[in-house]
Design a protein around this motif. Structure first.
Motif, PDB file in Angstrom:
ATOM      1  N   LEU A   1       0.837  -1.204   0.000  1.00 24.47           N
ATOM      2  CA  LEU A   1       0.000   0.000   0.000  1.00 24.47           C
ATOM      3  C   LEU A   1       0.872   1.255   0.000  1.00 24.47           C
ATOM      4  CD1 LEU A   1      -2.916  -0.928   2.452  1.00 24.47           C
ATOM      5  CD2 LEU A   1      -2.774  -1.255   0.005  1.00 24.47           C
ATOM      6  N   TRP A   2       1.955   1.217   0.773  1.00 21.65           N
ATOM      7  CA  TRP A   2       2.871   2.370   0.811  1.00 21.65           C
ATOM      8  C   TRP A   2       3.444   2.640  -0.586  1.00 21.65           C
ATOM      9  CZ3 TRP A   2       8.139   2.667  -0.233  1.00 21.65           C
ATOM     10  CH2 TRP A   2       8.755   3.876   0.102  1.00 21.65           C
ATOM     11  N   THR A   3       3.847   1.551  -1.285  1.00 19.03           N
ATOM     12  CA  THR A   3       4.420   1.717  -2.629  1.00 19.03           C
ATOM     13  C   THR A   3       3.375   2.318  -3.573  1.00 19.03           C
ATOM     14  OG1 THR A   3       5.818  -0.199  -2.223  1.00 19.03           O
ATOM     15  CG2 THR A   3       5.600   0.502  -4.507  1.00 19.03           C
ATOM     16  N   ALA A   4       2.141   1.828  -3.477  1.00 13.79           N
ATOM     17  CA  ALA A   4       1.083   2.367  -4.341  1.00 13.79           C
ATOM     18  C   ALA A   4       0.849   3.847  -4.046  1.00 13.79           C
ATOM     19  CB  ALA A   4      -0.206   1.575  -4.141  1.00 13.79           C
ATOM     20  N   MET A   5       0.887   4.212  -2.762  1.00 15.70           N
ATOM     21  CA  MET A   5       0.685   5.626  -2.388  1.00 15.70           C
ATOM     22  C   MET A   5       1.815   6.485  -2.965  1.00 15.70           C
ATOM     23  SD  MET A   5       0.370   7.234   1.440  1.00 15.70           S
ATOM     24  CE  MET A   5       2.046   6.837   1.933  1.00 15.70           C
ATOM     25  N   MET A   6       3.070   6.001  -2.813  1.00 15.82           N
ATOM     26  CA  MET A   6       4.199   6.797  -3.286  1.00 15.82           C
ATOM     27  C   MET A   6       4.190   6.907  -4.807  1.00 15.82           C
ATOM     28  SD  MET A   6       5.308   7.655  -0.475  1.00 15.82           S
ATOM     29  CE  MET A   6       6.855   8.483  -0.651  1.00 15.82           C
ATOM     30  N   GLU A   7       3.806   5.814  -5.477  1.00 25.71           N
ATOM     31  CA  GLU A   7       3.772   5.864  -6.944  1.00 25.71           C
ATOM     32  C   GLU A   7       2.668   6.802  -7.438  1.00 25.71           C
ATOM     33  OE1 GLU A   7       3.660   1.733  -8.038  1.00 25.71           O
ATOM     34  OE2 GLU A   7       5.854   1.540  -7.857  1.00 25.71           O
ATOM     35  N   GLU A   8       1.548   6.815  -6.720  1.00 26.07           N
ATOM     36  CA  GLU A   8       0.464   7.722  -7.100  1.00 26.07           C
ATOM     37  C   GLU A   8       0.941   9.180  -6.979  1.00 26.07           C
ATOM     38  OE1 GLU A   8      -3.298   6.351  -5.535  1.00 26.07           O
ATOM     39  OE2 GLU A   8      -4.199   8.340  -5.773  1.00 26.07           O
ATOM     40  N   ASN A   9       1.629   9.469  -5.899  1.00 24.69           N
ATOM     41  CA  ASN A   9       2.124  10.836  -5.724  1.00 24.69           C
ATOM     42  C   ASN A   9       3.231  11.170  -6.722  1.00 24.69           C
ATOM     43  OD1 ASN A   9       0.453  11.994  -3.780  1.00 24.69           O
ATOM     44  ND2 ASN A   9       1.490  10.892  -2.135  1.00 24.69           N
TER      45      ASN A   9
ATOM     46  N   ARG B   1       9.190  14.966  -8.811  1.00 23.32           N
ATOM     47  CA  ARG B   1      10.264  15.205  -7.839  1.00 23.32           C
ATOM     48  C   ARG B   1      10.146  14.276  -6.635  1.00 23.32           C
ATOM     49  NH1 ARG B   1       9.706  21.463  -6.749  1.00 23.32           N
ATOM     50  NH2 ARG B   1       7.600  21.038  -7.470  1.00 23.32           N
ATOM     51  N   LEU B   2       8.999  13.622  -6.478  1.00 19.02           N
ATOM     52  CA  LEU B   2       8.802  12.712  -5.348  1.00 19.02           C
ATOM     53  C   LEU B   2       8.956  11.242  -5.759  1.00 19.02           C
ATOM     54  CD1 LEU B   2       5.838  14.536  -3.597  1.00 19.02           C
ATOM     55  CD2 LEU B   2       8.258  14.603  -2.997  1.00 19.02           C
ATOM     56  N   ALA B   3       9.676  11.003  -6.861  1.00 22.72           N
ATOM     57  CA  ALA B   3       9.910   9.610  -7.297  1.00 22.72           C
ATOM     58  C   ALA B   3      10.758   8.882  -6.254  1.00 22.72           C
ATOM     59  CB  ALA B   3      10.623   9.615  -8.645  1.00 22.72           C
ATOM     60  N   LEU B   4      10.521   7.566  -6.122  1.00 19.94           N
ATOM     61  CA  LEU B   4      11.243   6.759  -5.127  1.00 19.94           C
ATOM     62  C   LEU B   4      12.657   6.438  -5.591  1.00 19.94           C
ATOM     63  CD1 LEU B   4       8.522   4.162  -4.137  1.00 19.94           C
ATOM     64  CD2 LEU B   4       9.258   6.185  -2.869  1.00 19.94           C
ATOM     65  N   HIS B   5      13.590   6.300  -4.643  1.00 23.14           N
ATOM     66  CA  HIS B   5      14.920   5.825  -5.011  1.00 23.14           C
ATOM     67  C   HIS B   5      14.911   4.285  -4.987  1.00 23.14           C
ATOM     68  CE1 HIS B   5      16.175   4.595  -1.029  1.00 23.14           C
ATOM     69  NE2 HIS B   5      15.841   5.774  -0.534  1.00 23.14           N
ATOM     70  N   PRO B   6      15.919   3.623  -5.587  1.00 21.98           N
ATOM     71  CA  PRO B   6      15.850   2.165  -5.781  1.00 21.98           C
ATOM     72  C   PRO B   6      15.764   1.348  -4.488  1.00 21.98           C
ATOM     73  CG  PRO B   6      17.630   3.132  -7.079  1.00 21.98           C
ATOM     74  CD  PRO B   6      17.095   4.227  -6.220  1.00 21.98           C
ATOM     75  N   HIS B   7      16.246   1.875  -3.360  1.00 23.59           N
ATOM     76  CA  HIS B   7      16.235   1.081  -2.120  1.00 23.59           C
ATOM     77  C   HIS B   7      15.102   1.491  -1.176  1.00 23.59           C
ATOM     78  CE1 HIS B   7      19.945  -0.455  -3.576  1.00 23.59           C
ATOM     79  NE2 HIS B   7      20.470   0.773  -3.618  1.00 23.59           N
TER      80      HIS B   7
ATOM     81  N   LYS C   1      11.991   0.634  -0.821  1.00 24.16           N
ATOM     82  CA  LYS C   1      11.139  -0.390  -0.202  1.00 24.16           C
ATOM     83  C   LYS C   1      11.838  -1.070   0.969  1.00 24.16           C
ATOM     84  CE  LYS C   1       8.098  -2.052  -3.752  1.00 24.16           C
ATOM     85  NZ  LYS C   1       7.666  -3.231  -4.492  1.00 24.16           N
ATOM     86  N   GLU C   2      13.134  -1.420   0.789  1.00 24.47           N
ATOM     87  CA  GLU C   2      13.877  -2.058   1.898  1.00 24.47           C
ATOM     88  C   GLU C   2      13.884  -1.132   3.107  1.00 24.47           C
ATOM     89  OE1 GLU C   2      17.896  -2.659   0.455  1.00 24.47           O
ATOM     90  OE2 GLU C   2      17.000  -3.241  -1.453  1.00 24.47           O
ATOM     91  N   HIS C   3      14.133   0.136   2.829  1.00 23.47           N
ATOM     92  CA  HIS C   3      14.165   1.120   3.906  1.00 23.47           C
ATOM     93  C   HIS C   3      12.828   1.142   4.647  1.00 23.47           C
ATOM     94  CE1 HIS C   3      14.878   4.969   5.866  1.00 23.47           C
ATOM     95  NE2 HIS C   3      13.674   5.306   5.456  1.00 23.47           N
ATOM     96  N   MET C   4      11.746   1.134   3.868  1.00 25.78           N
ATOM     97  CA  MET C   4      10.421   1.236   4.494  1.00 25.78           C
ATOM     98  C   MET C   4      10.055  -0.020   5.261  1.00 25.78           C
ATOM     99  SD  MET C   4       8.958   3.908   4.758  1.00 25.78           S
ATOM    100  CE  MET C   4       7.405   3.520   5.521  1.00 25.78           C
ATOM    101  N   ALA C   5      10.520  -1.194   4.815  1.00 29.54           N
ATOM    102  CA  ALA C   5      10.220  -2.425   5.563  1.00 29.54           C
ATOM    103  C   ALA C   5      10.773  -2.279   6.980  1.00 29.54           C
ATOM    104  CB  ALA C   5      10.831  -3.625   4.859  1.00 29.54           C
ATOM    105  N   GLY C   6      11.987  -1.748   7.085  1.00 24.01           N
ATOM    106  CA  GLY C   6      12.595  -1.523   8.406  1.00 24.01           C
ATOM    107  C   GLY C   6      11.816  -0.494   9.201  1.00 24.01           C
TER     108      GLY C   6
END
Ligand SMILES: CC(C)(COP(=O)(O)OP(=O)(O)OC[C@H]1O[C@@H](n2cnc3c(N)ncnc32)[C@H](O)[C@@H]1OP(=O)(O)O)[C@@H](O)C(=O)NCCC(=O)NCCS
Length: 160
Positions: A20-28, A34-40, A42-47
């Motif tokens: 859900l977090w990934t879907a929210m970030m991708e929607e934004n 400018r709010l695109a995610l960096h490659p790591h 998801k790992e960061h967010m799991a922690g």
């Protein structure tokens, strides 16, 4: 109408929370590149989710349909005030997401109500959040449930 039940998140929810977090970030990011995610990211967010679920100063709630499908979540935390404004403890809602097929059914309104109750129980003086300026739907939601703009974040583009 009772609606889809909302409960505190547990460790077992982390895979759903990440989706859900990934879907929210991708929607934004679609609305604001400018709010695109960096490659790591998801790992960061799991922690982060693992920490948040255990930390008494964080609140994470999920809406679970039919006792098996997490269709929405919200997260927030308690932090200190600036030290020079009146609020000593500020609640901050960092995340709020509802899967598209379950939108406009009052789920986010209920989750935010629950989050605010939980944050005030943790003795905050006020609750704040940041919203993406390009996300007019989100701004419409927050305004409809009684929130208003306090400050705005400005960014300078060197090529402007
Ligand atoms: C913003 C979001 C959380 C709203 O969730 P929701 O469950 O659909 O919201 P609710 O059904 O509780 O809406 C409550 C009221 O907010 C307003 N509202 C909700 N979505 C809206 C939209 N897209 N445009 C304008 N107003 C909106 C309406 O007044 C609505 O009441 P109504 O349906 O009776 O007219 C959801 O659209 C979402 O997940 N968006 C993507 C993630 C996001 O932007 N999150 C915000 C992070 S800051």
């Amino acid at each position: 109408m009772e609606g889809i039940p909302i409960r505190n998140a547990r460790r077992g929810d982390i895979p759903s929370l990440l989706l859900l977090w990934t879907a929210m970030m991708e929607e934004n990011a679609r609305l604001e590149p400018r709010l695109a995610l960096h490659p790591h990211a998801k790992e960061h967010m799991a922690g982060r989710f693992r920490e948040w679920i255990q930390d008494p100063d964080h609140v994470v709630v999920v809406a679970e349909q039919d006792r098996r499908l997490v269709v929405a979540y919200a997260a927030g935390r308690v932090g200190p005030g600036t030290g020079w404004h009146s609020p000593l403890r500020i609640g901050e809602i960092s995340d709020c997401f509802v899967v598209p097929p379950r939108r406009r059914q009052g789920l986010a309104r209920r989750m935010v109500g629950r989050m605010c109750d939980m944050l005030y129980e943790l003795n905050v003086d006020t609750v704040r959040l940041q919203a993406v300026a390009a996300n007019q739907a989100a701004l419409g939601f927050w305004k409809a449930i009684g929130w208003d703009v306090l400050e705005e974040i400005l960014e300078y583009h060197e090529d402007a």
